[in-house]
Design a protein around this motif. Structure first.
Motif, short mmCIF file in Angstrom:
data_model
loop_
_atom_site.label_atom_id
_atom_site.label_comp_id
_atom_site.label_asym_id
_atom_site.label_seq_id
_atom_site.Cartn_x
_atom_site.Cartn_y
_atom_site.Cartn_z
N PRO A 165 12.35 0.98 15.08
CA PRO A 165 12.99 -0.10 14.31
C PRO A 165 12.28 -0.45 13.01
CG PRO A 165 11.86 -0.98 16.24
CD PRO A 165 11.87 0.50 16.39
N GLU A 166 10.98 -0.24 12.94
CA GLU A 166 10.22 -0.57 11.73
C GLU A 166 10.04 0.63 10.81
OE1 GLU A 166 9.42 -3.70 11.07
OE2 GLU A 166 10.36 -4.25 12.99
N GLN A 167 10.38 1.80 11.33
CA GLN A 167 10.08 3.04 10.59
C GLN A 167 11.31 3.75 10.07
OE1 GLN A 167 7.70 5.73 12.95
NE2 GLN A 167 6.95 6.87 11.19
N PHE A 168 12.43 3.65 10.80
CA PHE A 168 13.62 4.43 10.47
C PHE A 168 14.71 3.55 9.86
CE2 PHE A 168 17.63 6.62 12.04
CZ PHE A 168 17.60 7.60 11.06
N LYS A 169 15.29 4.04 8.77
CA LYS A 169 16.42 3.35 8.14
C LYS A 169 17.57 4.34 8.01
CE LYS A 169 18.60 0.05 5.99
NZ LYS A 169 18.98 -1.22 6.65
N LEU A 170 18.69 4.01 8.64
CA LEU A 170 19.90 4.82 8.56
C LEU A 170 20.87 4.16 7.58
CD1 LEU A 170 21.82 7.09 9.56
CD2 LEU A 170 22.52 5.53 11.40
N ILE A 171 21.26 4.91 6.55
CA ILE A 171 22.22 4.40 5.57
C ILE A 171 23.45 5.30 5.61
CG2 ILE A 171 22.65 3.90 3.14
CD1 ILE A 171 19.66 3.50 2.78
N LEU A 172 24.55 4.74 6.05
CA LEU A 172 25.82 5.46 6.09
C LEU A 172 26.63 5.15 4.85
CD1 LEU A 172 26.80 4.68 9.80
CD2 LEU A 172 25.52 6.66 8.95
N SER A 173 27.34 6.14 4.35
CA SER A 173 28.27 5.91 3.25
C SER A 173 29.57 6.64 3.53
CB SER A 173 27.68 6.37 1.92
OG SER A 173 28.53 5.98 0.85
N VAL A 174 30.65 5.89 3.63
CA VAL A 174 31.98 6.43 3.93
C VAL A 174 32.86 6.17 2.72
CG1 VAL A 174 33.92 6.40 5.54
CG2 VAL A 174 31.61 5.92 6.37
N THR A 175 33.19 7.23 2.00
CA THR A 175 33.79 7.04 0.67
C THR A 175 35.27 6.68 0.71
OG1 THR A 175 34.21 9.43 0.48
CG2 THR A 175 32.13 8.57 -0.44
N ARG A 176 36.00 7.08 1.74
CA ARG A 176 37.46 6.87 1.74
C ARG A 176 37.92 5.76 2.67
NH1 ARG A 176 39.95 13.05 1.28
NH2 ARG A 176 38.84 13.61 -0.64
N GLU A 177 36.98 5.05 3.28
CA GLU A 177 37.33 3.94 4.16
C GLU A 177 36.33 2.82 3.95
OE1 GLU A 177 38.56 4.73 8.36
OE2 GLU A 177 37.82 6.73 7.91
N THR A 178 36.74 1.62 4.25
CA THR A 178 35.83 0.49 4.25
C THR A 178 35.37 0.27 5.68
OG1 THR A 178 36.98 -0.53 2.39
CG2 THR A 178 35.53 -1.94 3.70
N ILE A 179 34.08 0.47 5.92
CA ILE A 179 33.52 0.41 7.26
C ILE A 179 32.40 -0.63 7.27
CG2 ILE A 179 32.36 1.72 9.10
CD1 ILE A 179 35.19 2.67 8.53
N THR A 180 32.36 -1.44 8.32
CA THR A 180 31.28 -2.41 8.47
C THR A 180 29.93 -1.70 8.52
OG1 THR A 180 32.75 -3.85 9.71
CG2 THR A 180 30.40 -4.30 9.89
N ASP A 181 28.96 -2.24 7.83
CA ASP A 181 27.59 -1.70 7.82
C ASP A 181 27.50 -0.31 7.20
OD1 ASP A 181 26.63 -4.02 9.04
OD2 ASP A 181 27.02 -3.22 11.04
N ALA A 182 28.42 0.02 6.30
CA ALA A 182 28.35 1.30 5.60
C ALA A 182 28.65 1.08 4.12
CB ALA A 182 29.33 2.31 6.19
N LEU A 183 27.97 1.86 3.28
CA LEU A 183 28.29 1.83 1.86
C LEU A 183 29.61 2.59 1.64
CD1 LEU A 183 24.76 2.68 0.37
CD2 LEU A 183 25.74 0.43 0.89
N GLN A 184 30.12 2.50 0.43
CA GLN A 184 31.36 3.21 0.11
C GLN A 184 31.20 3.93 -1.24
OE1 GLN A 184 34.88 0.75 0.18
NE2 GLN A 184 36.25 2.47 0.58
N CYS A 185 30.09 4.62 -1.38
CA CYS A 185 29.81 5.30 -2.64
C CYS A 185 29.36 6.73 -2.38
CB CYS A 185 28.72 4.56 -3.42
SG CYS A 185 27.12 4.48 -2.57
N ARG A 186 29.58 7.59 -3.35
CA ARG A 186 28.98 8.91 -3.30
C ARG A 186 27.46 8.75 -3.43
NH1 ARG A 186 29.46 11.67 -7.45
NH2 ARG A 186 29.18 13.73 -6.51
N ILE A 187 26.73 9.63 -2.80
CA ILE A 187 25.27 9.49 -2.79
C ILE A 187 24.69 9.49 -4.21
CG2 ILE A 187 23.12 10.66 -2.13
CD1 ILE A 187 24.45 11.33 0.55
N PRO A 188 25.10 10.39 -5.11
CA PRO A 188 24.55 10.32 -6.47
C PRO A 188 24.83 8.99 -7.16
CG PRO A 188 25.61 12.44 -6.11
CD PRO A 188 25.97 11.59 -4.94
N ASP A 189 26.04 8.46 -6.96
CA ASP A 189 26.37 7.18 -7.57
C ASP A 189 25.51 6.05 -7.00
OD1 ASP A 189 28.32 8.52 -9.01
OD2 ASP A 189 29.94 7.99 -7.64
#
Length: 249
Positions: A165-189
């Motif tokens: 919990p103190e060491q790992f960070k998971l970042i999700l990005s779903v570009t074509r849907e709005t999802i709770t706890d996820a970004l909505q951007c392309r990784i470069p952007d």
């Protein structure tokens, strides 16, 4: 060059995204490496490379794949059932490994994985071993997909969040849907805007960061450009840096 493997388990994440576990005699490998699967089609052998998702201590080879409609091999792999056989290379290859990351003062404190789609596979193999957790203070996985159904191994990744919990960070990005706890951007952007760093609570810098990138060419090129603008440089054996890349096609 080829040996026979047998499908012992399959997971269907969506109608096209799937994983296969293949029982085979596989030589010891380094997490992040890939094998080739092959099939004779008429008088022609068709072969494609797939990263190993499993860690080296598992008694099978596991791959994550998507059935491409006009693909020469992936549709056939998608049709495999438990008990079916597939030709496989007995030895893995590739340099997308933690062995290629500088050690000592050049290593930095934070390890970033940037992945799109099935290219999350080699990072899953690494995360299933002790090395990243022992070498780095923080480990960040940025996992980008188009739709939520394309997020494979999410339960496994959530388990790592609980385990570290103190060491790992998971970042999700779903570009074509709005999802709770996820970004909505392309990784470069997200790198350019700072959204990814803000979500991680960390700054990407040459002093503190090592970044491994695996995915489609557009993401890789865009992410590299964004990182170069932040002062990071490509990691080469003759000139250690902070950006290590593997193109998935």
């Amino acid at each position: 060059m080829w040996t026979s493997g047998q499908v012992i388990e399959r997971i269907d994440w969506s109608d096209k995204l799937f994983s296969l576990r293949i029982a085979t005699e596989l030589a010891p490998f380094i997490p992040g490496q890939f094998i080739k699967l092959s099939q004779m089609q008429g008088d022609k052998r068709v072969a494609r490379a797939y990263s190993l998702v499993n860690s080296p201590d598992k008694p099978y080879a596991e791959i994550l794949a998507v059935a491409v409609e006009d693909g020469l091999l992936s549709p056939q792999l998608h049709n495999l059932a438990i008990g079916d056989e597939i030709d496989i290379t007995p030895t893995a290859a590739g340099f997308m490994t933690l062995d290629e990351i500088p050690k000592g003062k050049l290593q930095g404190k934070h390890l970033w994985f940037l992945a799109t789609g099935t290219a999350v596979g080699p990072f899953l193999s690494m995360l299933d071993t002790a090395e990243p957790w022992q070498r780095f203070e923080k480990v960040v996985l940025v996992y980008g997909v188009r739709e939520a159904q394309d997020l494979a191994y999410l339960d496994k990744l959530r388990g790592l969040e609980q385990q570290y919990p103190e060491q790992f960070k998971l970042i999700l990005s779903v570009t074509r849907e709005t999802i709770t706890d996820a970004l909505q951007c392309r990784i470069p952007d997200g790198l350019v805007s700072g959204e990814i760093e803000d979500t991680a609570g960390l700054t990407l810098s040459a002093a503190d960061s090592q970044v491994m990138i695996c995915g489609n060419p557009g993401m890789i090129n865009g992410a590299q450009a964004a990182l170069l603008n932040k002062g990071l440089v490509k990691n080469l054996r003759r000139a250690p840096g902070q950006i290590t890349v593997e193109k998935y096609w």
